[in-house]
Design a protein around this motif. Structure first.
Motif, short mmCIF file in Angstrom:
data_model
loop_
_atom_site.label_atom_id
_atom_site.label_comp_id
_atom_site.label_asym_id
_atom_site.label_seq_id
_atom_site.Cartn_x
_atom_site.Cartn_y
_atom_site.Cartn_z
N ALA A 96 0.86 -1.17 0.00
CA ALA A 96 0.00 0.00 0.00
C ALA A 96 0.90 1.23 0.00
O ALA A 96 1.69 1.41 0.93
CB ALA A 96 -0.90 0.00 1.23
N VAL A 97 0.81 2.04 -1.04
CA VAL A 97 1.77 3.13 -1.22
C VAL A 97 1.07 4.48 -1.37
O VAL A 97 -0.02 4.58 -1.91
CB VAL A 97 2.68 2.88 -2.45
N GLY A 98 1.74 5.51 -0.83
CA GLY A 98 1.24 6.86 -0.95
C GLY A 98 2.24 7.77 -1.62
O GLY A 98 2.12 8.12 -2.78
N GLY A 99 3.32 8.13 -0.90
CA GLY A 99 4.29 9.08 -1.41
C GLY A 99 5.33 8.47 -2.33
O GLY A 99 5.35 7.26 -2.57
N PRO A 100 6.22 9.32 -2.84
CA PRO A 100 7.22 8.88 -3.82
C PRO A 100 8.15 7.78 -3.31
O PRO A 100 8.51 6.87 -4.06
CB PRO A 100 8.00 10.16 -4.12
N LYS A 101 8.56 7.84 -2.04
CA LYS A 101 9.46 6.80 -1.51
C LYS A 101 8.80 5.43 -1.52
O LYS A 101 9.40 4.43 -1.91
CB LYS A 101 9.92 7.16 -0.09
N ALA A 102 7.56 5.40 -1.06
CA ALA A 102 6.83 4.13 -1.03
C ALA A 102 6.59 3.61 -2.45
O ALA A 102 6.69 2.41 -2.71
CB ALA A 102 5.51 4.31 -0.30
N GLU A 103 6.28 4.51 -3.37
CA GLU A 103 6.04 4.09 -4.76
C GLU A 103 7.32 3.53 -5.38
O GLU A 103 7.28 2.51 -6.10
CB GLU A 103 5.51 5.26 -5.57
N ALA A 104 8.44 4.16 -5.11
CA ALA A 104 9.71 3.67 -5.66
C ALA A 104 10.05 2.30 -5.09
O ALA A 104 10.54 1.41 -5.82
CB ALA A 104 10.83 4.67 -5.35
N LEU A 105 9.79 2.10 -3.80
CA LEU A 105 10.06 0.81 -3.19
C LEU A 105 9.16 -0.27 -3.80
O LEU A 105 9.61 -1.38 -4.10
CB LEU A 105 9.83 0.90 -1.68
N ALA A 106 7.89 0.06 -3.99
CA ALA A 106 6.96 -0.91 -4.58
C ALA A 106 7.34 -1.24 -6.01
O ALA A 106 7.24 -2.39 -6.44
CB ALA A 106 5.54 -0.36 -4.52
N ALA A 107 7.79 -0.24 -6.75
CA ALA A 107 8.22 -0.48 -8.13
C ALA A 107 9.38 -1.48 -8.16
O ALA A 107 9.51 -2.26 -9.11
CB ALA A 107 8.63 0.83 -8.79
N GLU A 108 10.17 -1.47 -7.11
CA GLU A 108 11.33 -2.37 -7.03
C GLU A 108 10.97 -3.75 -6.51
O GLU A 108 11.48 -4.77 -7.02
CB GLU A 108 12.39 -1.74 -6.11
N LEU A 109 10.07 -3.84 -5.49
CA LEU A 109 9.94 -5.08 -4.73
C LEU A 109 8.56 -5.73 -4.74
O LEU A 109 8.45 -6.93 -4.48
CB LEU A 109 10.32 -4.83 -3.27
N ALA A 110 7.50 -4.99 -5.02
CA ALA A 110 6.15 -5.52 -4.83
C ALA A 110 5.70 -6.41 -5.98
O ALA A 110 6.14 -6.27 -7.12
CB ALA A 110 5.15 -4.37 -4.66
N ASP A 111 4.80 -7.33 -5.65
CA ASP A 111 4.10 -8.13 -6.67
C ASP A 111 2.78 -7.46 -7.04
O ASP A 111 2.31 -7.60 -8.17
CB ASP A 111 3.83 -9.53 -6.13
N THR A 112 2.19 -6.76 -6.08
CA THR A 112 0.92 -6.06 -6.26
C THR A 112 1.03 -4.71 -5.57
O THR A 112 1.67 -4.61 -4.51
CB THR A 112 -0.24 -6.87 -5.66
N VAL A 113 0.42 -3.70 -6.15
CA VAL A 113 0.45 -2.35 -5.57
C VAL A 113 -0.98 -1.84 -5.44
O VAL A 113 -1.78 -1.96 -6.37
CB VAL A 113 1.26 -1.38 -6.45
N THR A 114 -1.30 -1.28 -4.27
CA THR A 114 -2.54 -0.53 -4.11
C THR A 114 -2.18 0.87 -3.66
O THR A 114 -1.27 1.07 -2.84
CB THR A 114 -3.48 -1.22 -3.10
N PHE A 115 -2.85 1.86 -4.20
CA PHE A 115 -2.50 3.26 -3.96
C PHE A 115 -3.35 3.82 -2.82
O PHE A 115 -4.58 3.70 -2.83
CB PHE A 115 -2.71 4.09 -5.23
N VAL A 116 -2.68 4.42 -1.86
CA VAL A 116 -3.36 5.08 -0.75
C VAL A 116 -3.69 6.49 -1.20
O VAL A 116 -2.81 7.28 -1.51
CB VAL A 116 -2.47 5.12 0.51
N MET A 117 -4.99 6.80 -1.27
CA MET A 117 -5.39 8.10 -1.81
C MET A 117 -6.59 8.62 -1.05
O MET A 117 -7.33 7.85 -0.43
CB MET A 117 -5.72 7.95 -3.29
N PRO A 118 -6.80 9.93 -1.06
CA PRO A 118 -7.99 10.48 -0.41
C PRO A 118 -9.25 9.88 -1.03
O PRO A 118 -9.31 9.66 -2.24
CB PRO A 118 -7.89 11.99 -0.71
N GLN A 119 -10.25 9.64 -0.20
CA GLN A 119 -11.45 8.99 -0.72
C GLN A 119 -12.26 9.88 -1.66
O GLN A 119 -13.13 9.37 -2.39
CB GLN A 119 -12.30 8.50 0.44
N ILE A 120 -11.98 11.17 -1.67
CA ILE A 120 -12.67 12.05 -2.62
C ILE A 120 -11.72 12.51 -3.73
O ILE A 120 -11.98 13.49 -4.41
CB ILE A 120 -13.31 13.27 -1.91
#
Length: 269
Positions: free
Chosen positions: A147-171
């Protein structure tokens, strides 16, 4: 946009007696859902690891955390539990992990745990995944959902994750979410998952805050919303896969029955 088959998971915390929960899980299996998911919220319900181990004996579905909060858990212990669940379920476990819900600093203080600075929390997630890969060894690969929000988390997921879900405001608007996905460096072609806490006028427990306004989420054209009408929901799910690339959709248990016809129609397609 994507050739991935559609699959569907349900966040199914234990909020009633065990017999009712068992019946609920069996109903999910009969409806075509792929994955039973458990939140990581201390003191609200049983811990996710034991709950998922039990769930895996009730049905033959996959099970997973949605998601481990890394600041609450020592990295190696989290990895050991995840690896153990993979072994005990014979490869049916998926480790969902992130840096915690908004306001997790307050939770950490209540639990007497150190408050990790925001900038260091992605490093905690990396430590868990690194330890998990060591424990898995060459013969096992526990899927990792980040579960990723900011740039650091997204970069880590791009490197290591099998699946990514984006943490975003509900609106957050559809257009803004599309831009978020387009910015993600998906050179490895990971699975994209969508967290959908609002279905019709219902807000899923454990997936959104108690002050969530379904009308506001719907009015924003947010991807956190799906209509409860099965035909409209099926059309919208297919649109989100074709236009954005989402192929894994996660709902709350309260909406699982209403969307069962959609899952029966679309799962695996």
């Amino acid at each position: 946009m994507t050739g991935r088959s559609l699959r569907f998971g349900v966040v199914a915390p234990i909020t009633s007696d065990m017999s009712r929960w068992r019946d609920e899980l069996q109903g999910l299996a009969d409806s075509g859902y792929s994955t039973i998911l458990m939140p990581d919220v201390p003191q609200w319900q049983p811990a996710p690891g034991p709950a998922l181990a039990v769930a895996a004996t009730i049905t033959d579905l996959r099970v997973g955390t949605w998601v481990y909060a890394s600041p609450v858990r020592p990295a190696w212990i989290t990895a050991w539990e995840a690896h153990s669940l993979s072994v005990l379920t014979e490869g049916r476990f998926e480790m969902g992990i992130g840096t915690g819900r908004p306001g997790i600093a307050g939770q950490l203080r209540e639990l007497g745990l150190p408050v990790t600075p925001v900038g260091q929390r992605s490093s905690q997630v990396r430590d868990v995944v690194t330890a998990l890969r060591d424990l898995d060894g060459p013969d096992l690969h526990t899927p990792v959902v980040m579960a990723v929000g900011g740039p650091k988390a997204e970069a880590l997921a791009a490197e290591l994750a099998d699946t990514v879900t984006f943490v975003m405001p509900q609106i957050e608007t559809r257009a803004a979410t599309m831009q978020r996905v387009e910015r993600f460096d998906d050179r490895r072609g990971v699975e994209l998952a969508l967290h959908v806490p609002v279905v019709g006028d219902s807000v899923a427990a454990f997936m959104a805050g108690p002050d969530t306004d379904p009308a506001a989420v719907r009015a924003a054209d947010s991807l956190a919303f799906l209509p409860s009408d099965p035909s409209a929901a099926a059309e919208e799910i297919q649109r989100r896969r074709e236009e954005i690339g989402f192929s894994y959709f996660v709902f709350g248990a309260d909406a699982a029955g209403a969307l069962a016809p959609v899952v029966a129609e679309l799962a695996g397609r």
